[in-house]
Design an enzyme around this catalytic site. Structure first.
Site, mmCIF file in Angstrom:
data_model
loop_
_atom_site.group_PDB
_atom_site.id
_atom_site.type_symbol
_atom_site.label_atom_id
_atom_site.label_comp_id
_atom_site.label_asym_id
_atom_site.label_seq_id
_atom_site.Cartn_x
_atom_site.Cartn_y
_atom_site.Cartn_z
ATOM 1 N N PRO A 101 -92.513 -0.991 -7.829
ATOM 2 C CA PRO A 101 -91.123 -0.898 -7.371
ATOM 3 C C PRO A 101 -90.963 0.226 -6.347
ATOM 4 O O PRO A 101 -91.549 1.303 -6.523
ATOM 5 C CB PRO A 101 -90.328 -0.607 -8.653
ATOM 6 N N GLY A 103 -89.151 3.178 -4.136
ATOM 7 C CA GLY A 103 -88.149 4.220 -4.345
ATOM 8 C C GLY A 103 -88.010 4.653 -5.787
ATOM 9 O O GLY A 103 -86.931 5.061 -6.218
ATOM 10 N N GLY A 105 -90.566 6.681 -7.394
ATOM 11 C CA GLY A 105 -91.516 7.751 -7.711
ATOM 12 C C GLY A 105 -92.888 7.262 -8.120
ATOM 13 O O GLY A 105 -93.669 8.019 -8.678
ATOM 14 N N GLY A 107 -95.081 5.915 -5.938
ATOM 15 C CA GLY A 107 -96.011 5.978 -4.805
ATOM 16 C C GLY A 107 -96.111 4.691 -4.015
ATOM 17 O O GLY A 107 -97.147 4.411 -3.405
ATOM 18 N N SER A 108 -95.016 3.905 -3.989
ATOM 19 C CA SER A 108 -95.116 2.600 -3.318
ATOM 20 C C SER A 108 -95.475 2.735 -1.839
ATOM 21 O O SER A 108 -96.264 1.943 -1.317
ATOM 22 C CB SER A 108 -93.822 1.811 -3.486
ATOM 23 N N SER A 109 -94.928 3.747 -1.160
ATOM 24 C CA SER A 109 -95.213 3.859 0.275
ATOM 25 C C SER A 109 -96.657 4.287 0.512
ATOM 26 O O SER A 109 -97.335 3.760 1.408
ATOM 27 C CB SER A 109 -94.242 4.828 0.954
ATOM 28 N N ALA A 110 -97.165 5.210 -0.291
ATOM 29 C CA ALA A 110 -98.566 5.641 -0.123
ATOM 30 C C ALA A 110 -99.516 4.489 -0.460
ATOM 31 O O ALA A 110 -100.539 4.300 0.207
ATOM 32 C CB ALA A 110 -98.858 6.850 -1.001
ATOM 33 N N ALA A 111 -99.157 3.707 -1.492
ATOM 34 C CA ALA A 111 -100.009 2.568 -1.866
ATOM 35 C C ALA A 111 -100.058 1.556 -0.725
ATOM 36 O O ALA A 111 -101.123 1.008 -0.404
ATOM 37 C CB ALA A 111 -99.491 1.914 -3.138
ATOM 38 N N ASP A 152 -99.335 12.098 -3.341
ATOM 39 C CA ASP A 152 -99.322 10.636 -3.533
ATOM 40 C C ASP A 152 -100.482 9.971 -2.792
ATOM 41 O O ASP A 152 -101.241 9.197 -3.371
ATOM 42 C CB ASP A 152 -98.012 10.033 -2.980
HETATM 43 O O1 PMV Z 1 -90.846 11.294 -6.587
HETATM 44 P P1 PMV Z 1 -92.315 11.309 -6.273
HETATM 45 O O2 PMV Z 1 -93.161 10.587 -7.286
HETATM 46 O O3 PMV Z 1 -92.635 10.932 -4.876
HETATM 47 O O4 PMV Z 1 -92.825 12.798 -6.479
HETATM 48 C C1 PMV Z 1 -92.308 13.893 -5.802
HETATM 49 C C2 PMV Z 1 -93.090 15.094 -6.190
HETATM 50 C C3 PMV Z 1 -92.511 16.392 -5.655
HETATM 51 O O5 PMV Z 1 -93.370 17.423 -6.135
HETATM 52 C C4 PMV Z 1 -91.120 16.620 -6.223
HETATM 53 C C5 PMV Z 1 -92.443 16.425 -4.132
HETATM 54 C C6 PMV Z 1 -93.794 16.408 -3.453
HETATM 55 O O6 PMV Z 1 -93.818 16.120 -2.231
HETATM 56 O O7 PMV Z 1 -94.825 16.739 -4.083
#
Ligand code: PMV
Length: 318
Positions: A101, A103, A105, A107-111, A152
């Protein structure tokens, strides 16, 4: 030319989110039962430079040329072709499918970046090492997210549990036993950039109070590295509780996240904490057994039915 497919996992942060922005270590692991898959096939009858793009899940059926110049996908392709000095690549169709999914957290964009760059490399016969894919994916993450820490793209490019610290070489983690986790969506979406900005405002306003909290998260992350290597689930769970309390003090929890954490605790979880930017998104929960029906029922009773179980095993990475 045969079609090339490359797949990349989701990721979750076990320890150290937010503190990682201030130079503390953070631990992240791949979540392999969610994947982004990129398939590239040649279009031998089309002129060079033609790139068709199909991502049915997000309603994208277009071409590179039709994308706005600042579209992240177009910029990602530009990054790759500029890096490899490929002004006019052969005609291709890029197909994107993902169970990660966006947005949330995970890592969808990095994946997407890692799968895309691996697929492009494979299709064009370029021998790209994970280090190079990681570098390009970090550049793409800057396009998607502004000022990411780089965690990520690193965990996803290497597809292994890592401990990550800004400016230091990334280290792979030893995993001494199987750890069973569950990610639980708390039903609130939140912007990581806003949460990072809120913590920055706190650090600037109350440095004496907030800097020790950030350092303490770094200490917990170091202890978690040993708990993972030693296979100590109970210690890891208690470290998750401590990390959650500190994240709450940094104002990045949310009442819904707190509710999910409380449900996990009273349902026998070893530990639970928010994962990622916070203020919404997912709770990560550590379980003694993979199938905790009491937890699933308690979560469902409170309207939390979106759960992703996954395990970390020594054999996955050795
Ligand atoms: O929300 P995510 O899974 O992309 O994680 C962000 C992690 C932070 O430490 C809050 C920010 C970062 O760039 O590391």
């Amino acid at each position: 030319m045969p079609a090339i497919t490359s797949s990349s996992p989701a990721k979750t942060i076990l320890f150290g989110e937010h503190a990682v922005v201030y130079g503390q270590p953070a631990i992240a692991v791949p979540v392999n039962n969610l994947q982004t898959k990129v398939t590239i096939q040649g279009l031998p009858t089309k002129p060079a430079g033609t790139i068709e793009i199909k991502a049915p899940a997000v309603g994208l059926d277009t071409t590179y040329a039709a994308l706005a110049e600042d579209h992240p996908l177009r910029q990602s392709i530009d990054l790759f072709t500029a890096h490899h000095h490929l002004p006019n690549i052969m005609a291709m169709r890029i197909m994107i499918a993902s169970t990660i999914p966006a947005g949330s957290g995970l890592g969808s964009s990095a994946a997407l970046s890692v799968a895309l760059f691996n697929a492009l490399s494979g299709f064009l016969g370029i021998d790209s090492k994970p280090e190079e894919i990681n570098y390009l994916a970090y550049e793409a993450e800057k396009i998607f997210h502004g000022t990411p820490s780089g965690i990520d793209n690193t965990v996803i490019a290497f597809n292994a549990p890592i401990i990550f610290q800004r400016g230091e070489p990334m280290q792979f983690l030893d995993i001494g036993a199987t750890f069973h986790f569950m990610l639980i969506n708390c039903g609130v979406s939140a912007s990581t950039a806003e949460a990072v900005g809120a913590v920055r405002a706190l650090v600037e306003r109350y440095p004496e109070q907030v800097t020790p909290l950030i350092r303490e998260i770094g200490v917990i992350t170091g202890e978690a590295k040993s708990a993972l290597a030693g296979g100590d689930r109970w210690l890891l769970g208690s470290l998750m509780q401590r990390n959650q309390a500190l994240l709450k003090s940094l104002t990045v929890s949310h009442p819904q996240l707190d509710l999910v954490v409380a449900i996990c605790e009273r349902s026998g979880a070893l530990g639970a904490k928010l994962s990622g930017g916070g203020r919404g998104g997912h709770v990560l929960c550590l379980l003694e057994e993979p199938d905790n029906q009491r937890l699933i029922l308690n979560l469902r009773d409170n309207g939390f039915s979106n759960t992703i179980p996954f395990s970390l095993s020594p054999t996955d990475w050795s």
